[in-house]
Write a protein that holds these residues in place. Structure first.
Motif, short mmCIF file in Angstrom:
data_model
loop_
_atom_site.label_atom_id
_atom_site.label_comp_id
_atom_site.label_asym_id
_atom_site.label_seq_id
_atom_site.Cartn_x
_atom_site.Cartn_y
_atom_site.Cartn_z
N ASP A 111 0.83 -1.20 0.00
CA ASP A 111 0.00 0.00 0.00
C ASP A 111 0.87 1.25 0.00
N GLU A 112 1.96 1.21 0.75
CA GLU A 112 2.86 2.35 0.83
C GLU A 112 3.50 2.65 -0.53
N PHE A 113 3.92 1.58 -1.22
CA PHE A 113 4.54 1.78 -2.53
C PHE A 113 3.52 2.34 -3.52
N ILE A 114 2.33 1.78 -3.55
CA ILE A 114 1.29 2.26 -4.48
C ILE A 114 0.99 3.73 -4.19
N TRP A 115 0.85 4.09 -2.92
CA TRP A 115 0.58 5.48 -2.57
C TRP A 115 1.73 6.38 -3.02
N SER A 116 2.97 5.90 -2.85
CA SER A 116 4.13 6.70 -3.27
C SER A 116 4.12 6.91 -4.78
N GLU A 117 3.61 5.95 -5.54
CA GLU A 117 3.50 6.11 -7.00
C GLU A 117 2.47 7.18 -7.35
N PHE A 118 1.36 7.20 -6.63
CA PHE A 118 0.37 8.26 -6.87
C PHE A 118 0.95 9.63 -6.57
N ILE A 119 1.70 9.73 -5.49
CA ILE A 119 2.34 11.01 -5.15
C ILE A 119 3.35 11.40 -6.22
N ARG A 120 4.19 10.45 -6.63
CA ARG A 120 5.22 10.73 -7.65
C ARG A 120 4.58 11.23 -8.94
N VAL A 121 3.57 10.51 -9.42
CA VAL A 121 2.94 10.89 -10.68
C VAL A 121 2.19 12.20 -10.54
N ARG A 122 1.51 12.41 -9.42
CA ARG A 122 0.83 13.70 -9.17
C ARG A 122 1.82 14.85 -9.28
N ASP A 123 2.98 14.69 -8.65
CA ASP A 123 3.98 15.75 -8.65
C ASP A 123 4.60 15.93 -10.04
N GLU A 124 4.79 14.83 -10.78
CA GLU A 124 5.30 14.94 -12.15
C GLU A 124 4.30 15.65 -13.05
N ILE A 125 3.01 15.36 -12.86
CA ILE A 125 1.98 16.03 -13.65
C ILE A 125 1.97 17.52 -13.32
N LYS A 126 2.10 17.86 -12.05
CA LYS A 126 2.14 19.28 -11.67
C LYS A 126 3.30 19.97 -12.39
N ARG A 127 4.49 19.38 -12.31
CA ARG A 127 5.66 20.00 -12.95
C ARG A 127 5.48 20.09 -14.47
N GLY A 128 5.02 19.00 -15.08
CA GLY A 128 4.86 18.98 -16.53
C GLY A 128 3.84 19.99 -17.02
N PHE A 129 2.73 20.10 -16.33
CA PHE A 129 1.71 21.04 -16.76
C PHE A 129 2.03 22.47 -16.38
N TYR A 130 2.81 22.65 -15.31
CA TYR A 130 3.24 24.01 -15.00
C TYR A 130 4.21 24.50 -16.08
N GLN A 131 5.11 23.64 -16.53
CA GLN A 131 6.02 24.00 -17.62
C GLN A 131 5.22 24.32 -18.89
N PHE A 132 4.23 23.49 -19.19
CA PHE A 132 3.36 23.76 -20.34
C PHE A 132 2.70 25.13 -20.18
N TYR A 133 2.15 25.39 -19.00
CA TYR A 133 1.46 26.65 -18.75
C TYR A 133 2.41 27.84 -18.94
N ILE A 134 3.58 27.77 -18.35
CA ILE A 134 4.54 28.87 -18.43
C ILE A 134 5.04 29.07 -19.86
N ASN A 135 5.33 27.98 -20.55
CA ASN A 135 5.93 28.06 -21.90
C ASN A 135 4.92 28.33 -23.00
N GLU A 136 3.68 27.87 -22.83
CA GLU A 136 2.71 27.94 -23.92
C GLU A 136 1.61 28.98 -23.72
N ILE A 137 1.23 29.21 -22.48
CA ILE A 137 0.03 30.02 -22.23
C ILE A 137 0.37 31.35 -21.57
N TYR A 138 1.20 31.32 -20.54
CA TYR A 138 1.47 32.51 -19.74
C TYR A 138 2.25 33.51 -20.49
#
Length: 138
Positions: A111-138
Motif C-alpha cells: 500500500d505504501e509503494f502504491i501510494w508513493s507512486e500516486f504522489i510521484r505521478v501527481r507531482d510529475e503532472i504538476k511539474r509537466g503542466f506548469y512548464q506547459f502553462y509557463i511556456n505555452e500560455i502565460y
C-alpha cells in the motif's frame, strides 16, 4: 483559452492534469476526457490531489466523442494509449501535444509503494503542466 486533456480511462492522470491546470489559471477553460472512459474517477487520484489542496471530487470520466466537433486551442494526451488512438477532431485544433506520464493505478506492491507512486505521478503532472502553462500560455 480552451484546453482538452485526454487519457484512455479519464480516471486518473487526465483528471489530475485537469485539476492542476485549472488551479494555475481559473480563466482557462479546461476539460478532460477518455477514449475508453472508466466508470468513475480513481479514488486514490481524488485523495492524492486533495492532499495537495486540489479538489477533483466532483469530476467524472467523460467520453472524448462529446468534444470532437468543438474547437480547441490545445488537445493534450497524457498517456500513450490516448496518444496512439486519439480520434480525429472535426473541430479546429490549434495544437495537439503529448505530455506522457506513468499510470499509478497500475502500480503493484505494498500500500505504501502504491501510494508513493500516486504522489510521484501527481507531482510529475504538476511539474509537466506548469512548464506547459509557463511556456505555452502565460
Amino acid at each position: 483559452m480552451k484546453i482538452l486533456i485526454l487519457c484512455t480511462g479519464n480516471s486518473c492522470r487526465s483528471q489530475m492534469a485537469h485539476g492542476w491546470l485549472q488551479s494555475f489559471d481559473k480563466s482557462l477553460e479546461v476539460h478532460s476526457a477518455g477514449t475508453e472512459p472508466a466508470p468513475r474517477v480513481n479514488s486514490k487520484a481524488v485523495k492524492v490531489m486533495a492532499e495537495a489542496g486540489i479538489d477533483i471530487s466532483n469530476h467524472y470520466p467523460k467520453n472524448v466523442d462529446r468534444y470532437l466537433n468543438e474547437e480547441w486551442d490545445y488537445v493534450i494526451t497524457v498517456c500513450g494509449g490516448a496518444n496512439e488512438s486519439c480520434p480525429t477532431f472535426s473541430g479546429k485544433v490549434n495544437h495537439r501535444i503529448h505530455i506522457g506520464f506513468d499510470d499509478p493505478s497500475h502500480a503493484t506492491g505494498t500500500d505504501e509503494f502504491i501510494w508513493s507512486e500516486f504522489i510521484r505521478v501527481r507531482d510529475e503532472i504538476k511539474r509537466g503542466f506548469y512548464q506547459f502553462y509557463i511556456n505555452e500560455i502565460y
